[in-house]
Design an enzyme around this catalytic site. Structure first.
Site, PDB file in Angstrom:
ATOM      1  N   LYS A 124      58.700  23.443  43.411  1.00  0.00           N
ATOM      2  CA  LYS A 124      57.570  22.779  44.099  1.00  0.00           C
ATOM      3  C   LYS A 124      58.048  21.620  44.964  1.00  0.00           C
ATOM      4  O   LYS A 124      57.358  21.219  45.908  1.00  0.00           O
ATOM      5  CB  LYS A 124      56.541  22.287  43.073  1.00  0.00           C
ATOM      6  CG  LYS A 124      56.040  23.359  42.111  1.00  0.00           C
ATOM      7  CD  LYS A 124      55.601  24.624  42.823  1.00  0.00           C
ATOM      8  CE  LYS A 124      55.292  25.740  41.841  1.00  0.00           C
ATOM      9  NZ  LYS A 124      55.238  27.070  42.475  1.00  0.00           N
ATOM     10  N   GLU A 174      52.133  12.407  43.824  1.00  0.00           N
ATOM     11  CA  GLU A 174      51.292  12.519  45.016  1.00  0.00           C
ATOM     12  C   GLU A 174      49.896  11.948  44.746  1.00  0.00           C
ATOM     13  O   GLU A 174      49.495  11.749  43.603  1.00  0.00           O
ATOM     14  CB  GLU A 174      51.138  13.967  45.520  1.00  0.00           C
ATOM     15  CG  GLU A 174      51.453  15.071  44.581  1.00  0.00           C
ATOM     16  CD  GLU A 174      51.324  16.456  45.153  1.00  0.00           C
ATOM     17  OE1 GLU A 174      50.253  17.060  44.948  1.00  0.00           O
ATOM     18  OE2 GLU A 174      52.273  16.942  45.794  1.00  0.00           O
ATOM     19  N   ARG A 221      53.345  36.621  44.466  1.00  0.00           N
ATOM     20  CA  ARG A 221      52.990  37.830  43.698  1.00  0.00           C
ATOM     21  C   ARG A 221      51.616  38.295  44.148  1.00  0.00           C
ATOM     22  O   ARG A 221      50.907  37.561  44.854  1.00  0.00           O
ATOM     23  CB  ARG A 221      52.940  37.496  42.205  1.00  0.00           C
ATOM     24  CG  ARG A 221      51.785  36.561  41.881  1.00  0.00           C
ATOM     25  CD  ARG A 221      51.618  36.262  40.402  1.00  0.00           C
ATOM     26  NE  ARG A 221      50.381  35.534  40.160  1.00  0.00           N
ATOM     27  CZ  ARG A 221      50.247  34.216  40.264  1.00  0.00           C
ATOM     28  NH1 ARG A 221      51.270  33.468  40.595  1.00  0.00           N
ATOM     29  NH2 ARG A 221      49.088  33.610  40.040  1.00  0.00           N
TER      30      ARG A 221
END
Ligand code: MV4
Length: 495
Positions: free
Chosen positions: A116, A199, A292
């Site tokens: 990430k 964040e 996916r």
């Protein structure tokens, strides 16, 4: 073209993939655990191979057993479905090394988007909007300075996490030190990687994701959005397309951002770019990319008219995707409800047992992707998803009505499901007016009990020795010899 595909999954998604294979004239190989020896996906396939014990690590996560099954059954491809090994870069690489086609993206794409921190840095370089924050910080002092610059509340996330794993909301400086230490130890234990991101936390926001699709020849397009804000503990419950919040301009901008995000890793096959959307500012921010096919893909199939699994298989075989962005349009409205064997009145605890009745709804604009039939055993070994109920109509209001009726017609006896809970969600003004944010379930709909009038009717019916089937009272089965006698089953409040 591929001739034989091994589906490295179970339940509804295994059957759904087999349907696409069958339409393409491709043979299917099911794999199963000892607990799934009678499962529907095993019966549906052309061939079936036992992997091992019920525990996923002995069966559906057992790479060696899966590759051996593919070799022994002469498969030329493996479709991972979702969950299990579907986003495991090492598995994708092992499949390729075994000279088998992995029906999904490259191992490199999976690896890049699985980090990430790395994926966020890639997005910034590509001009894709990201949540204000920092990656690569080490010391508490660095996090403290960053949090003060960002402004509370902040969100601390594990770089190796995803789907909500290893996330912690920090509302004030006094909570920061402990949050960092706990998030770091959780990340180390869960992922073997303690790197963290920090964040700005967008509390009152929506989870809107964009389906993307690319071939191996550089054609990459988006297939519009899915609104997925009705979630409980990062488990989606209800998804829909289009989102009631997006204007055509926003849809085009988010679609372009999603395509740019996927292009940063040379993406091909089906993928989903997740955004957090703040309706107050009309701003959207990249969250992560899921490499996916997703549970909720049918919603996109219904509004675009495309069979995503069909195209996954053809793309994996090297074909060109024959549609440009201008060829693709979103029509009507689709909603998906995930039917889980969980009891909303006991904090959504899994409900297990033998399915005594499993009567699926039918009619115009109704699709059921199910992995179960009456007589099947619902066990505790795997995710409690029984089926996905997806409806399609010309507009959102009609789709909601159709879904409410279809949920009423879906009769499940033997386990408790979340269907009444979902019907209650669909009846709320917040859902009807598109005001459900990612925190709505936890803050407004987390605890739920059967509405008293309905409960009274059920109690009266039980005392009067009747059961409800399809909303209609019927004489309760009274003879003791009937193995399917619902009175024998515990935990099913419908009795
Ligand atoms: C966020 C967020 C708000 N602000 N990041 C959840 C898992 C993964 N998809 C990222 N997620 C979020 N990241 C910032 N900066 C909201 C979510 C989020 C969410 C958060 C808490 C509870 C439920 C949620 C459901 C979807 C997305």
């Amino acid at each position: 073209m591929l001739t034989k595909i091994l589906i490295a999954n179970r339940g509804e998604i295994a059957i759904r993939i087999m349907r696409a294979c069958r339409e393409l004239g491709i043979k299917t190989i099911a794999v199963y655990s000892e607990a799934d020896h009678n499962a529907q996906h095993v019966q549906f396939a052309d061939e079936a191979v036992l992997l091992g014990g019920a525990a996923p690590k002995e069966s559906y996560l057992n790479v060696e057993a899966l590759l051996r099954a593919a070799h022994d059954s002469q498969a030329d491809a493996i479709h991972p479905g979702y969950g299990f090994l579907s986003e495991n870069a090492s598995f994708a690489a092992a499949v390729a090394s075994a000279n088998l086609t992995f029906i999904g993206p490259s191992a490199d794409s999976i690896r890049a988007m699985g980090d990430k921190a790395e994926s966020k840095i890639l997005m910034k370089k590509a001009g894709v909007p990201t949540v204000p924050g920092y990656e690569g910080l080490e010391t508490y002092e660095e996090f403290l300075k960053a949090a003060n610059e960002i402004g509370y509340p902040v969100l601390v996330k594990a770089a190796a996490g995803g789907g909500g794993k290893g996330m912690r909301v920090v509302n004030a400086e006094s909570e920061l030190k402990e949050a960092i230490e706990l998030a770091r130890s959780e990340a180390r234990n869960a992922f073997g990687d303690e790197r963290l991101l920090i964040e700005k936390y967008l509390a009152e926001a929506h989870h809107i994701e964009i389906q993307v699709f690319g071939d191996k020849h550089g054609n990459l397009v988006h297939l519009f959005e899915r609104e997925c804000s009705v979630q409980r503990r990062h488990q989606k419950i209800i998804e829909e397309s289009p989102s009631p919040l997006l204007t055509p301009e926003l849809r085009a901008k988010m679609g372009e951002a999603a395509v740019n995000a996927a292009k940063t890793v040379g993406y091909y096959n089906a993928g989903t770019v997740e955004f957090i959307f703040d309706p107050k500012t009309q701003q959207y921010y990249f969250l992560e990319m899921n490499t996916r096919l997703q549970v909720e893909h049918p919603v996109t199939e219904l509004v675009t008219g495309l069979d995503l699994v069909h195209w996954q298989i053809r793309i994996a075989a090297g074909e060109k995707f024959p549609f440009s962005q201008s060829d693709l349009h979103q029509h009507g409205h689709a909603i998906e409800c995930r039917v889980y064997a969980e009891d909303p009145t006991t904090g959504f605890l899994p409900s297990t047992g033998k399915l005594l009745q499993f009567i699926q709804p039918q009619g115009p604009g109704i699709r059921v992707d199910s992995g179960f039939a009456a007589g099947d055993e619902v066990t505790h070994f795997y995710d409690p998803l029984l089926a996905k109920l997806i409806v399609y109509a010309g507009n959102r209001e009609d789709a909601i009505k159709r879904m409410q009726n279809a949920l009423n017609d879906f009769i499940v006896h033997g386990v408790v499901t979340n269907m009444d809970y979902m019907r209650a969600v669909l009846e709320t003004d917040d859902f009807k007016t598109g005001k459900v944010t990612t925190r709505w379930v936890e803050t407004k709909f987390g605890e739920w009990s059967i509405p008293q009038p309905e409960l009274n009717a059920l109690i009266a019916a039980a005392l009067a020795d009747v059961v409800f089937v399809g909303g209609k009272a019927q004489p309760a089965v009274s003879n003791e010899t009937d193995p399917f006698n619902p009175w024998k089953q515990t935990g099913n409040y419908r009795n």
